[in-house]
Design an enzyme around this catalytic site. Sequence first.
Site, PDB file in Angstrom:
ATOM      1  N   VAL A 225     -32.883  19.645  -2.221  1.00  0.00           N
ATOM      2  CA  VAL A 225     -31.818  19.032  -1.438  1.00  0.00           C
ATOM      3  C   VAL A 225     -30.731  18.620  -2.424  1.00  0.00           C
ATOM      4  O   VAL A 225     -31.031  18.138  -3.514  1.00  0.00           O
ATOM      5  CB  VAL A 225     -32.329  17.797  -0.674  1.00  0.00           C
ATOM      6  N   CYS A 226     -29.471  18.834  -2.031  1.00  0.00           N
ATOM      7  CA  CYS A 226     -28.335  18.344  -2.818  1.00  0.00           C
ATOM      8  C   CYS A 226     -28.419  18.927  -4.242  1.00  0.00           C
ATOM      9  O   CYS A 226     -28.755  20.089  -4.416  1.00  0.00           O
ATOM     10  CB  CYS A 226     -28.362  16.813  -2.769  1.00  0.00           C
ATOM     11  N   THR A 227     -28.144  18.124  -5.262  1.00  0.00           N
ATOM     12  CA  THR A 227     -28.155  18.638  -6.634  1.00  0.00           C
ATOM     13  C   THR A 227     -29.567  18.868  -7.178  1.00  0.00           C
ATOM     14  O   THR A 227     -29.710  19.235  -8.351  1.00  0.00           O
ATOM     15  CB  THR A 227     -27.383  17.693  -7.573  1.00  0.00           C
ATOM     16  N   GLY A 228     -30.560  18.696  -6.322  1.00  0.00           N
ATOM     17  CA  GLY A 228     -31.895  19.166  -6.700  1.00  0.00           C
ATOM     18  C   GLY A 228     -31.882  20.656  -7.025  1.00  0.00           C
ATOM     19  O   GLY A 228     -32.698  21.132  -7.824  1.00  0.00           O
TER      20      GLY A 228
ATOM     21  N   ALA B 141     -27.722  21.537   1.391  1.00  0.00           N
ATOM     22  CA  ALA B 141     -26.477  20.954   0.879  1.00  0.00           C
ATOM     23  C   ALA B 141     -26.692  19.462   0.588  1.00  0.00           C
ATOM     24  O   ALA B 141     -27.813  19.038   0.317  1.00  0.00           O
ATOM     25  CB  ALA B 141     -25.364  21.202   1.880  1.00  0.00           C
TER      26      ALA B 141
END
Lengths: 214, 214
Positions: free
Chosen positions: B99-102, B149
């Site tokens: 998720v996200c910048t993961g 995102a």
Amino acid sequence: MQIAILLYDRFTSLDAVGPFELLSRLPGAETVFVSKQPGPVRNDQGNLALVADRAITEVTAPDIVLVPGGPGSRQAMHDETLLDWLRAADATSTWTTSVCTGSLVLAGAGLLDGRRATSHWLALDDLVPYGAEPTGERVVFDGKYVTAAGVSSGIDMALHLLGRIAGDDVARTVQLMTEYDPQPPYDAGSPEKAPEPVVAFSRTLADEVSTAKG
Amino acid sequence: MQIAILLYDRFTSLDAVGPFELLSRLPGAETVFVSKQPGPVRNDQGNLALVADRAITEVTAPDIVLVPGGPGSRQAMHDETLLDWLRAADATSTWTTSVCTGSLVLAGAGLLDGRRATSHWLALDDLVPYGAEPTGERVVFDGKYVTAAGVSSGIDMALHLLGRIAGDDVARTVQLMTEYDPQPPYDAGSPEKAPEPVVAFSRTLADEVSTAKG
């Protein structure tokens, strides 16, 4: 601006963390997780503990109080230590809020008597004995009392609160930074929208939870 | 079915807890939060710690791996201990997700080379040096690699995964039980939708985070 989020055994994680993630981005806000004793508090499924950094006795006058729901709300709503804290915090709060069955805890403290309020769709009737008038809306404002429906609805509640507190553009900024542009692949998020067999099955799940966990 | 959610210093709470709340309701699933050392791991804002119940060395073959984002991903994506664990877990996983910048951590482990992927809208370009092809979609499937995102999008990702793993009605049941019927009061959840001043201000916030925290 201090925001206190109450934890108790068998709370539902997203009830707390959803609105936390958005509200805590309020410029200048201090957000603190509290419980009867500081330390880890385990969720409803037993597979996640959040740390309460402070005891409720250390946080006595938050501007915003948020009570999440979860199976443990059925005990919390009768826990006089928690209820006394909640009544005292409410006496000076700007906003007293809940997500999901967190509204039962507010109700247990006598804070929803005569007020419009909401809860998880399976728990709406349980508000009635406490004098609350349940509604099917997702986020309900009645004066400074703000209640949200089941689990994920706390995210919408947080956006409403951010708008009221800091204005529309701060709320929009938080929405953009958390990229809250929901695109669920199904449209089954309320009993009116979900297929009847899904609704019926969900009712049996809720009964199992009640039977197994009180 | 074992689901492992990786925690590291300065992760973003909702990135982890959003999909956790939905995925962990998969019938028969065991969900475990892991980190380099078991114990509390603090979030990006420093105001919430989640407890990792297990060390990564204890959870070596999860069926689903989930990596949340957050400012700390910029360190995690270069942490060889984490990356080695991620590569080993990926070797036998059914789904490797972020998720996200993961997704930057997956990229750092070399897992997104030649793959379509997404990230927080402010971090999409950072995927390119690792061979990934960024897309603006909210949830991206490329084989067993699933990236979402920013922050809140992990909830949508979880519903997609539940549908693929257990079928549409299980996913719908989880959606109904978590009452995921989003009704945000603003429509500013993506840079295409938010007013330009909000987008511009959000970019400055991201710059501040980068400068202050690396």
